[in-house]
Design a protein around this motif. Sequence first.
Motif, PDB file in Angstrom:
ATOM      1  N   PHE A  84       0.844  -1.205   0.000  1.00 44.13           N
ATOM      2  CA  PHE A  84       0.000   0.000   0.000  1.00 44.13           C
ATOM      3  C   PHE A  84       0.883   1.261   0.000  1.00 44.13           C
ATOM      4  O   PHE A  84       0.615   2.228  -0.728  1.00 44.13           O
ATOM      5  CB  PHE A  84      -0.886  -0.030   1.241  1.00 44.13           C
ATOM      6  N   HIS A  88       0.230   3.577  -2.931  1.00 39.35           N
ATOM      7  CA  HIS A  88      -0.678   4.673  -2.592  1.00 39.35           C
ATOM      8  C   HIS A  88      -0.013   5.842  -1.870  1.00 39.35           C
ATOM      9  O   HIS A  88      -0.483   6.951  -1.950  1.00 39.35           O
ATOM     10  CB  HIS A  88      -1.826   4.179  -1.698  1.00 39.35           C
ATOM     11  N   TYR A 221     -11.498  -1.589   3.530  1.00 39.07           N
ATOM     12  CA  TYR A 221     -12.382  -2.101   2.484  1.00 39.07           C
ATOM     13  C   TYR A 221     -13.510  -1.140   2.077  1.00 39.07           C
ATOM     14  O   TYR A 221     -14.244  -1.429   1.140  1.00 39.07           O
ATOM     15  CB  TYR A 221     -12.970  -3.447   2.912  1.00 39.07           C
ATOM     16  N   GLY A 224     -10.886   2.927   1.724  1.00 41.92           N
ATOM     17  CA  GLY A 224      -9.623   2.726   1.022  1.00 41.92           C
ATOM     18  C   GLY A 224      -8.476   3.535   1.591  1.00 41.92           C
ATOM     19  O   GLY A 224      -7.406   3.614   0.994  1.00 41.92           O
ATOM     20  N   GLY A 229      -6.660  -0.947   0.730  1.00 39.95           N
ATOM     21  CA  GLY A 229      -7.071   0.191  -0.085  1.00 39.95           C
ATOM     22  C   GLY A 229      -8.256  -0.077  -0.996  1.00 39.95           C
ATOM     23  O   GLY A 229      -8.427   0.586  -2.002  1.00 39.95           O
ATOM     24  N   GLU A 230      -9.084  -1.060  -0.625  1.00 38.16           N
ATOM     25  CA  GLU A 230     -10.270  -1.333  -1.448  1.00 38.16           C
ATOM     26  C   GLU A 230     -11.391  -0.381  -1.040  1.00 38.16           C
ATOM     27  O   GLU A 230     -11.475   0.035   0.102  1.00 38.16           O
ATOM     28  CB  GLU A 230     -10.686  -2.804  -1.284  1.00 38.16           C
ATOM     29  N   LYS A 231     -12.239  -0.055  -2.009  1.00 35.21           N
ATOM     30  CA  LYS A 231     -13.216   1.009  -1.763  1.00 35.21           C
ATOM     31  C   LYS A 231     -14.650   0.618  -2.085  1.00 35.21           C
ATOM     32  O   LYS A 231     -14.926  -0.039  -3.083  1.00 35.21           O
ATOM     33  CB  LYS A 231     -12.899   2.217  -2.651  1.00 35.21           C
TER      34      LYS A 231
END
Length: 258
Positions: A84, A88, A221, A224, A229-231
Amino acid sequence: MSSRPPRRSVMLSALLLLRAVTAFSGDGRAIWSRNPTVSPVNESQLFLYDTFPPNFFWGVGTGALQVEGGWKKDGKGPSIWDHFIQTHLKSVDSTNGSSDSYVFLEKDLSALDFLGVSFYQFSISWPRLFPDGTGAVANAQGLRYYNALLDALVLRDIEPVVTLYHWDLPLALQEKYGGWKNETMIDLFNDYATYCFQMFGDRVKYWITIHNPYLVAWHGYMTGLHAPGEKGDTAAVYTVGHNLIKVLYSSLLPPTSE
Ligand SMILES: *[C@@H]1O[C@H](CO)[C@@H](O)[C@H](O)[C@H]1NC(C)=O
Ligand SMILES: *[C@@H]1O[C@H](CO)[C@@H](O)[C@H](O)[C@H]1NC(C)=O
Ligand SMILES: *[C@@H]1O[C@H](CO)[C@@H](O)[C@H](O)[C@H]1NC(C)=O
């Protein structure tokens, strides 16, 4: 598969731990009898009076991700947070925001001495012990590191309080199973936890399972903001929360055999 924590292990969430170390039955009452004008909801007032019970644990705490550094030293596998940071949060500095405790352990131990703490809470990095999250044999250098840390604490008479999971899931488990969305994680965590109990349980009496599970589920989740970092998938948030609760719950069950 079911969890088989050693009988004397105390498996608690961070919240429960706070209760365990502060809530000795009845002790809190003395606060209000001493000064009935002190507000029970104004935390800053608590520090103004002599309100801590004699057996209160004074200490400091860290998470592996934030202090260890050495993200791929000595055979450590990448975690979802390493990934991440790379994808990110590219602006992090040369130590990736950590204090490089993997390398400067002695300095941090001296700092603990200086502070005169009675406990030190730290987390074990799952991928430092198991680079891809699984296996019967841990990464020897990772094992050496945690043994050295624990021995040094025991020597200094500092009580170790050990968190098993402070966000740094092995990246391999994210890639292979989708991380905490997959209930396979429950068994894998149990295997990892059991290994830690067996290796470190002789020196560790206080265990914390998962550091701030809310952030793992919600920011990992939904928003993010945290790894992976899932949205925006509400269903995933609930699935993750559900699986984390199962981990917490199964860790509290008494051993099924011994
Ligand atoms: C909390 O207590 C402190 C110290 O007595 C005081 O200065 C502060 O105003 C209080 N805060 C609230 C929200 O009551
Ligand atoms: C910081 O983390 C990123 C991602 O894990 C890695 O590529 C980089 O080498 C790290 N930097 C240092 C100094 O460890
Ligand atoms: C869990 O992982 C297995 C193995 O990769 C996969 O077959 C299954 O679909 C995954 N389940 C979920 C809910 O992602």
